[in-house]
Write a protein that holds these residues in place. Structure first.
Motif, PDB file in Angstrom:
ATOM      1  N   ALA A  66     -10.464  36.936  35.465  1.00 15.01           N
ATOM      2  CA  ALA A  66     -10.056  35.610  34.997  1.00 15.01           C
ATOM      3  C   ALA A  66      -9.597  34.700  36.122  1.00 15.01           C
ATOM      4  O   ALA A  66      -9.178  33.570  35.867  1.00 15.01           O
ATOM      5  CB  ALA A  66      -8.933  35.754  33.966  1.00 15.01           C
ATOM      6  N   LEU A  67      -9.672  35.162  37.379  1.00 15.57           N
ATOM      7  CA  LEU A  67      -9.131  34.376  38.488  1.00 15.57           C
ATOM      8  C   LEU A  67      -9.751  32.985  38.615  1.00 15.57           C
ATOM      9  O   LEU A  67      -9.028  32.010  38.879  1.00 15.57           O
ATOM     10  CB  LEU A  67      -9.286  35.164  39.797  1.00 15.57           C
ATOM     11  N   PRO A  68     -11.071  32.811  38.440  1.00 15.64           N
ATOM     12  CA  PRO A  68     -11.615  31.447  38.527  1.00 15.64           C
ATOM     13  C   PRO A  68     -11.017  30.501  37.484  1.00 15.64           C
ATOM     14  O   PRO A  68     -10.701  29.351  37.786  1.00 15.64           O
ATOM     15  CB  PRO A  68     -13.121  31.657  38.307  1.00 15.64           C
ATOM     16  N   GLN A  69     -10.845  30.990  36.262  1.00 16.19           N
ATOM     17  CA  GLN A  69     -10.264  30.156  35.201  1.00 16.19           C
ATOM     18  C   GLN A  69      -8.783  29.878  35.460  1.00 16.19           C
ATOM     19  O   GLN A  69      -8.294  28.778  35.207  1.00 16.19           O
ATOM     20  CB  GLN A  69     -10.453  30.832  33.842  1.00 16.19           C
ATOM     21  N   ILE A  70      -8.058  30.889  35.959  1.00 16.72           N
ATOM     22  CA  ILE A  70      -6.640  30.693  36.292  1.00 16.72           C
ATOM     23  C   ILE A  70      -6.501  29.655  37.394  1.00 16.72           C
ATOM     24  O   ILE A  70      -5.639  28.777  37.344  1.00 16.72           O
ATOM     25  CB  ILE A  70      -6.004  32.039  36.713  1.00 16.72           C
ATOM     26  N   ARG A  71      -7.366  29.746  38.388  1.00 20.04           N
ATOM     27  CA  ARG A  71      -7.310  28.800  39.507  1.00 20.04           C
ATOM     28  C   ARG A  71      -7.513  27.374  39.021  1.00 20.04           C
ATOM     29  O   ARG A  71      -6.768  26.465  39.399  1.00 20.04           O
ATOM     30  CB  ARG A  71      -8.373  29.174  40.539  1.00 20.04           C
ATOM     31  N   ALA A  72      -8.506  27.172  38.162  1.00 18.08           N
ATOM     32  CA  ALA A  72      -8.769  25.828  37.656  1.00 18.08           C
ATOM     33  C   ALA A  72      -7.656  25.350  36.729  1.00 18.08           C
ATOM     34  O   ALA A  72      -7.281  24.167  36.748  1.00 18.08           O
ATOM     35  CB  ALA A  72     -10.108  25.811  36.918  1.00 18.08           C
ATOM     36  N   GLY A  73      -7.101  26.253  35.929  1.00 16.28           N
ATOM     37  CA  GLY A  73      -6.097  25.867  34.952  1.00 16.28           C
ATOM     38  C   GLY A  73      -4.760  25.493  35.553  1.00 16.28           C
ATOM     39  O   GLY A  73      -4.047  24.620  35.029  1.00 16.28           O
ATOM     40  N   VAL A  74      -4.381  26.144  36.649  1.00 22.72           N
ATOM     41  CA  VAL A  74      -3.066  25.909  37.245  1.00 22.72           C
ATOM     42  C   VAL A  74      -3.160  25.078  38.513  1.00 22.72           C
ATOM     43  O   VAL A  74      -2.160  24.561  39.000  1.00 22.72           O
ATOM     44  CB  VAL A  74      -2.362  27.261  37.528  1.00 22.72           C
ATOM     45  N   GLY A  75      -4.347  24.932  39.063  1.00 26.95           N
ATOM     46  CA  GLY A  75      -4.513  24.177  40.295  1.00 26.95           C
ATOM     47  C   GLY A  75      -4.143  24.972  41.531  1.00 26.95           C
ATOM     48  O   GLY A  75      -3.426  24.479  42.412  1.00 26.95           O
ATOM     49  N   LEU A  76      -4.636  26.188  41.618  1.00 27.81           N
ATOM     50  CA  LEU A  76      -4.317  27.077  42.732  1.00 27.81           C
ATOM     51  C   LEU A  76      -5.234  26.813  43.922  1.00 27.81           C
ATOM     52  O   LEU A  76      -6.405  26.481  43.757  1.00 27.81           O
ATOM     53  CB  LEU A  76      -4.463  28.535  42.305  1.00 27.81           C
ATOM     54  N   SER A  77      -4.706  27.001  45.109  1.00 25.72           N
ATOM     55  CA  SER A  77      -5.526  26.997  46.314  1.00 25.72           C
ATOM     56  C   SER A  77      -6.155  28.370  46.492  1.00 25.72           C
ATOM     57  O   SER A  77      -5.917  29.294  45.707  1.00 25.72           O
ATOM     58  CB  SER A  77      -4.655  26.681  47.532  1.00 25.72           C
ATOM     59  N   ASP A  78      -6.963  28.522  47.544  1.00 22.02           N
ATOM     60  CA  ASP A  78      -7.560  29.831  47.815  1.00 22.02           C
ATOM     61  C   ASP A  78      -6.491  30.890  48.048  1.00 22.02           C
ATOM     62  O   ASP A  78      -6.547  31.986  47.482  1.00 22.02           O
ATOM     63  CB  ASP A  78      -8.467  29.747  49.053  1.00 22.02           C
ATOM     64  N   SER A  79      -5.503  30.588  48.876  1.00 16.29           N
ATOM     65  CA  SER A  79      -4.443  31.554  49.137  1.00 16.29           C
ATOM     66  C   SER A  79      -3.584  31.788  47.904  1.00 16.29           C
ATOM     67  O   SER A  79      -3.137  32.913  47.634  1.00 16.29           O
ATOM     68  CB  SER A  79      -3.567  31.075  50.301  1.00 16.29           C
ATOM     69  N   GLY A  80      -3.350  30.730  47.129  1.00 16.64           N
ATOM     70  CA  GLY A  80      -2.567  30.889  45.903  1.00 16.64           C
ATOM     71  C   GLY A  80      -3.256  31.785  44.900  1.00 16.64           C
ATOM     72  O   GLY A  80      -2.608  32.589  44.217  1.00 16.64           O
ATOM     73  N   THR A  81      -4.576  31.671  44.800  1.00 18.43           N
ATOM     74  CA  THR A  81      -5.332  32.542  43.891  1.00 18.43           C
ATOM     75  C   THR A  81      -5.179  34.001  44.297  1.00 18.43           C
ATOM     76  O   THR A  81      -5.002  34.879  43.447  1.00 18.43           O
ATOM     77  CB  THR A  81      -6.817  32.141  43.902  1.00 18.43           C
TER      78      THR A  81
END
Length: 491
Positions: free
Chosen positions: A36-51
């Protein structure tokens, strides 16, 4: 007062179901976010390192605090620590699902890891207290092994299904709900003593002598934190990076400080008596090597399915079902196999079986398919992994005094987690180097990716082959102790 000997009544087995549920929930949270990491990244606005830190924050806190959680279970009572850990774990899971900023999500994942570090060793300590050494404990550890392995596989499946159906927050809401159910089951089935004495179903014994080794706990926790941090950065920046080398050097210095503290502390976090039985050291050493391959498997296999075979998150999760089924079958059959051919031979055969499955995976192709390239190896790997895990867990806690059961559970979980962190960092570096070399040589991207995954699986097979040889040698040496090895017909 009921004694945990002879025939096990239904009540302890009900408690086992609750304790196994706690372990399943912890393992589920380890892998449920991966697809689910791609969806989490888009949903919360994560950077590469944040993901990356959505995964790392949990693993870092979990691995670094397991020893402290295990010792707390010994000093405060396994039941108390388990209930508190489940409550914290569930609250952090709910917070993660409600998070709308990267900072809140990553912090919640770290608190999840803190709760898991209390849950895992406390639950294992309670299990070993419920069932005496011998066939009953063997069967109980078979259940334990089944849910440990199946939890990792189920996380991939549920993560894909929930993300695709209702969105990524539901992967955390599901874990929070499961934690609440398990907490209630533990509260009902693992009962406190009514007369101040430990019972077969008790999670809290009389207060232990000694006090918490705060300097030792702080130094080893910081050391393990620096170690995992450095290994995580090594996967991103390479082993020659100055920050990576500096962080790993700090870890080494802190481990030396920890060793010096332990030599002088009147109540050390890792007392020498814990290693009086050679089986404890042997089991933990072998578990670290098994962990180095275990965690990497659940990292690389879904990547191959999604990035090369083009599977959706849900299809990737469904593809883990045969692996989970093989893990459950192997865990259930481990005690019976050990009684038939002996514990040493069982561990060796299981490791070689898993190595064979990984070697089979090392033949994957960029134009492959799930049925041809993944299904067969998954079955072999699941059987070997689960049987080895059950036997090595038993080996690591057998003969340990009950007052140190939580610490022994924390130690075997720590060695698996630390072995996994080291193995994943090394294998990710090797796979990345192979992929980069292949792309620089003009090979298409998917073929280059597959070459990297093949190399990771081949190296994993080699590590397990060496581990099998060591198991045959070390386990036989450990068996020359006065007490029998675990899972034997008599005890």
């Amino acid at each position: 007062m009921q004694k945990p000997t002879g025939t096990i009544t239904p009540r302890p087995w009900a408690a086992l179901v609750a304790l196994a549920g706690a372990q399943f929930t912890v393992m589920l949270a380890t892998s449920i976010v991966n697809v689910a990491l791609p969806q989490i990244r888009a949903g919360v606005g994560l950077s590469d390192s944040g993901t990356t830190w959505v995964v790392n924050a949990y693993g870092l806190a979990f691995g670094a605090l397991l020893l402290a959680g295990g010792r707390a279970a010994d000093l405060l009572g396994g039941r108390r620590v388990l209930l508190a850990g489940l409550g914290l774990f569930g609250a952090a899971s709910l917070t993660a699902g409600l998070a709308n900023t990267p900072e809140v999500l990553i912090a919640a994942r770290a608190v999840q890891g803190l709760g898991a570090a209390a849950v895992a060793p406390a639950a294992l300590a309670l299990l070993t207290g419920l069932f005496p050494p011998g066939p009953e404990r063997g069967r109980a550890l078979g259940v334990w092994g089944a849910v440990s392995g199946a939890g990792g596989a189920a996380g991939v499946l549920l993560g894909g299904a929930l993300t695709q159906a209702w969105g990524w927050p539901w992967i955390f809401h599901a874990v929070a709900g499961g934690s609440l159910l398990v907490l209630g089951a533990v509260a009902v089935t693992v009962t406190p003593p009514s007369d101040g004495e430990p019972t077969a179903l008790s999670g809290d014994e009389q207060p232990k002598r000694g006090r918490f080794d705060l300097p030792g706990t702080a130094s080893v926790t910081l050391a393990l934190t620096a170690l995992v941090w450095g290994l995580t950065d090594a996967r991103r920046f390479g082993w020659a990076d100055a920050q990576v080398l500096g962080t790993l050097a700090i870890a080494v210095v802190l481990l030396v400080v920890f060793a010096l503290i332990e030599r002088r502390h009147p109540h050390p976090l890792l007392p020498p008596r814990l290693f009086a039985d050679a089986r404890v050291g042997t089991g933990n050493a072998l578990m670290a090597l098994l962990g180095s391959v275990w965690i990497a498997l659940f990292f690389f296999l879904p990547l191959y399915q999604q990035h090369v075979l083009g599977s959706s998150p849900l299809a990737t999760g469904l593809g883990q079902l045969p692996l989970a089924g093989a893990i459950m079958l192997g865990s259930a059959s481990a005690p019976r196999v050990a009684r038939r051919i002996g514990p040493s031979a069982t561990v060796t055969a299981a490791l070689l079986t898993e190595a064979g499955g990984l070697l089979w995976l090392a033949r994957i192709g960029a134009d492959g398919s799930y049925a041809v390239d993944v299904l067969g190896p998954s079955l072999l790997i699941g059987l070997g992994l689960s049987i080895a895990f059950v036997q090595l867990t038993a080996l690591s806690v057998e003969g340990v005094p009950r007052t140190d059961a939580g610490l022994a559970g924390g130690l075997v979980n720590t060695t698996r987690q630390m072995g996994g962190a080291i193995g994943l960092a090394a294998l990710a570096t090797v796979a990345g180097s192979v992929t980069a070399h292949a792309e620089n040589g003009g090979r298409p991207h998917l073929e280059a990716l597959t070459a990297g995954y093949r190399t990771a699986f081949a190296v994993s097979a080699a590590v397990l082959t060496v581990t099998a040889v060591l198991a045959l040698i070390l386990a036989r040496r450990a068996s020359r102790r006065p007490m029998p090895l675990p899972l034997t017909p008599t005890s």
